[in-house]
Design an enzyme around this catalytic site. Structure first.
Site, PDB file in Angstrom:
ATOM      1  N   GLU A   4       0.832  -1.211   0.000  1.00  0.00           N
ATOM      2  CA  GLU A   4       0.000   0.000   0.000  1.00  0.00           C
ATOM      3  C   GLU A   4       0.865   1.259   0.000  1.00  0.00           C
ATOM      4  O   GLU A   4       0.379   2.348   0.294  1.00  0.00           O
ATOM      5  CB  GLU A   4      -0.935   0.025   1.216  1.00  0.00           C
ATOM      6  CG  GLU A   4      -1.931  -1.120   1.289  1.00  0.00           C
ATOM      7  CD  GLU A   4      -3.101  -1.007   0.319  1.00  0.00           C
ATOM      8  OE1 GLU A   4      -3.147  -0.025  -0.450  1.00  0.00           O
ATOM      9  OE2 GLU A   4      -3.949  -1.913   0.323  1.00  0.00           O
ATOM     10  N   HIS A  54      -7.591  -4.025   9.617  1.00  0.00           N
ATOM     11  CA  HIS A  54      -8.836  -4.709   9.266  1.00  0.00           C
ATOM     12  C   HIS A  54      -9.699  -4.902  10.520  1.00  0.00           C
ATOM     13  O   HIS A  54      -9.859  -6.041  10.981  1.00  0.00           O
ATOM     14  CB  HIS A  54      -8.516  -6.066   8.621  1.00  0.00           C
ATOM     15  CG  HIS A  54      -7.634  -6.011   7.408  1.00  0.00           C
ATOM     16  ND1 HIS A  54      -6.884  -7.077   6.954  1.00  0.00           N
ATOM     17  CD2 HIS A  54      -7.384  -4.991   6.528  1.00  0.00           C
ATOM     18  CE1 HIS A  54      -6.217  -6.741   5.856  1.00  0.00           C
ATOM     19  NE2 HIS A  54      -6.489  -5.470   5.586  1.00  0.00           N
ATOM     20  N   HIS A  68     -13.066  -4.098   3.170  1.00  0.00           N
ATOM     21  CA  HIS A  68     -11.623  -4.332   3.282  1.00  0.00           C
ATOM     22  C   HIS A  68     -11.071  -3.866   4.633  1.00  0.00           C
ATOM     23  O   HIS A  68     -10.653  -4.695   5.436  1.00  0.00           O
ATOM     24  CB  HIS A  68     -10.904  -3.645   2.107  1.00  0.00           C
ATOM     25  CG  HIS A  68      -9.413  -3.762   2.166  1.00  0.00           C
ATOM     26  ND1 HIS A  68      -8.588  -3.333   1.161  1.00  0.00           N
ATOM     27  CD2 HIS A  68      -8.588  -4.241   3.121  1.00  0.00           C
ATOM     28  CE1 HIS A  68      -7.333  -3.566   1.486  1.00  0.00           C
ATOM     29  NE2 HIS A  68      -7.309  -4.117   2.678  1.00  0.00           N
ATOM     30  N   HIS A 102      -3.238   1.455   8.310  1.00  0.00           N
ATOM     31  CA  HIS A 102      -4.311   0.679   7.665  1.00  0.00           C
ATOM     32  C   HIS A 102      -4.423  -0.652   8.378  1.00  0.00           C
ATOM     33  O   HIS A 102      -3.410  -1.319   8.614  1.00  0.00           O
ATOM     34  CB  HIS A 102      -3.987   0.465   6.182  1.00  0.00           C
ATOM     35  CG  HIS A 102      -4.793  -0.624   5.569  1.00  0.00           C
ATOM     36  ND1 HIS A 102      -6.169  -0.591   5.531  1.00  0.00           N
ATOM     37  CD2 HIS A 102      -4.440  -1.810   5.006  1.00  0.00           C
ATOM     38  CE1 HIS A 102      -6.618  -1.690   4.964  1.00  0.00           C
ATOM     39  NE2 HIS A 102      -5.584  -2.451   4.640  1.00  0.00           N
TER      40      HIS A 102
END
Ligand code: 2HA
Ligand code: ZN
Length: 269
Positions: A118, A143, A214, A141
């Site tokens: 990413e 989840h 996501h 980032h």
């Protein structure tokens, strides 16, 4: 000798990432190599470090990012696990510097650890933040289970529907995530389109945005502050889901109660 040796500020910043990575794993938000973290560490880089040879050839970022000229980042490694990074951040992440053309990076670290998939989205967000004069230096980032679950219905993808539900679950949510939660429709992980859409959402004045089906992307002054925003939002999602599991739609705090909170705490509107 590690690049972190005799560099206390840099070492502290990298070990703060390790601490946050451990929390992500413990929370169950970081299966396998899931998630990534990048931190702009430029302010901790000294002349000796600037003079070090790169371990890698220059690699293309995929964007030209003019505000990253002379910048350095700590990045989680691609395919590396958060739970491993928590123990050994320099074997599971690396330090990179942006080359003067602002289109490439090179690794200047203890060993060659290739940065996160990413990277284009993370670096373009950092470029955007610097262009805006933002004090934010970290992007995260991950989840988070309940928040990702909420993106599996169109109802919560409409602007600020999820934000208002989450704010209304417990006062802390609005107090500590006063800008709410942006929504980015499903796009391929690691794509330029996702990077662009993420910046547009941040530009719409969100610190935290959901990537449909996501995960979440958060920016803040440092990685712990970014983690805290995600933690607070996911806690609210858990309360919402717990109430639903007891068989009722939670009432939520009223709009008047939330307005009172904003007025008393001077929260951004
Ligand atoms: O790096 O979570 O979105 C692993 C991911 C990609
Ligand atoms: Zn992901």
């Amino acid at each position: 000798m590690s690049i972190l040796e005799n560099r206390k500020a840099l070492s502290d910043a990298v070990w703060q990432v390790a601490e946050a990575a451990g929390y992500l794993w413990t929370k169950g938000w970081a299966e396998r190599n899931g998630g990534n973290i990048t931190v702009n560490v430029t302010e901790h880089v000294d002349d000796d470090m600037r003079a070090m040879p790169a371990l890698s050839e220059p690699r293309e970022i995929g964007f030209v990012l003019p505000h990253l000229k002379g910048c350095w980042f700590y990045c989680k490694g691609t395919q590396k696990r958060m739970r491993d990074l928590a123990r050994d951040p320099m074997a599971n992440g690396s330090i990179i510097r942006i080359t003067d053309d602002c289109a490439h990076y090179e690794i200047v670290a203890d060993s060659i650890v290739n940065p996160t998939s990413e990277l284009p989205s993370h670096l373009s967000v950092h470029n955007y933040l610097l262009a805006k004069g933002s004090p934010y230096r970290a992007s995260l980032h991950t989840h988070p289970i309940e928040l990702v679950a909420m993106t599996h219905t169109n109802r919560f993808l409409e602007k600020d529907v999820a934000t208002n539900i989450l704010w209304s679950m417990i006062p802390e949510t609005k107090a500590f995530c006063p800008r709410g939660l942006g929504m980015v429709p499903y796009m391929l992980a690691g794509s330029k389109e996702l990077a662009k859409a993420t910046i547009e959402a941040i530009d719409d004045d969100y610190d935290v945005v959901m990537w449909e089906k996501h995960g979440i992307f958060a920016v803040d002054v440092d990685v712990m502050a970014a983690f805290d925003q995600v933690d607070v939002l996911n806690k609210a999602a858990q309360i919402y889901i717990s109430a639903k599991n007891m068989g009722f739609e939670p009432d939520g705090m009223t709009q008047a109660q939330m307005r009172e909170l904003s007025d008393v705490f001077g929260l951004p509107k």
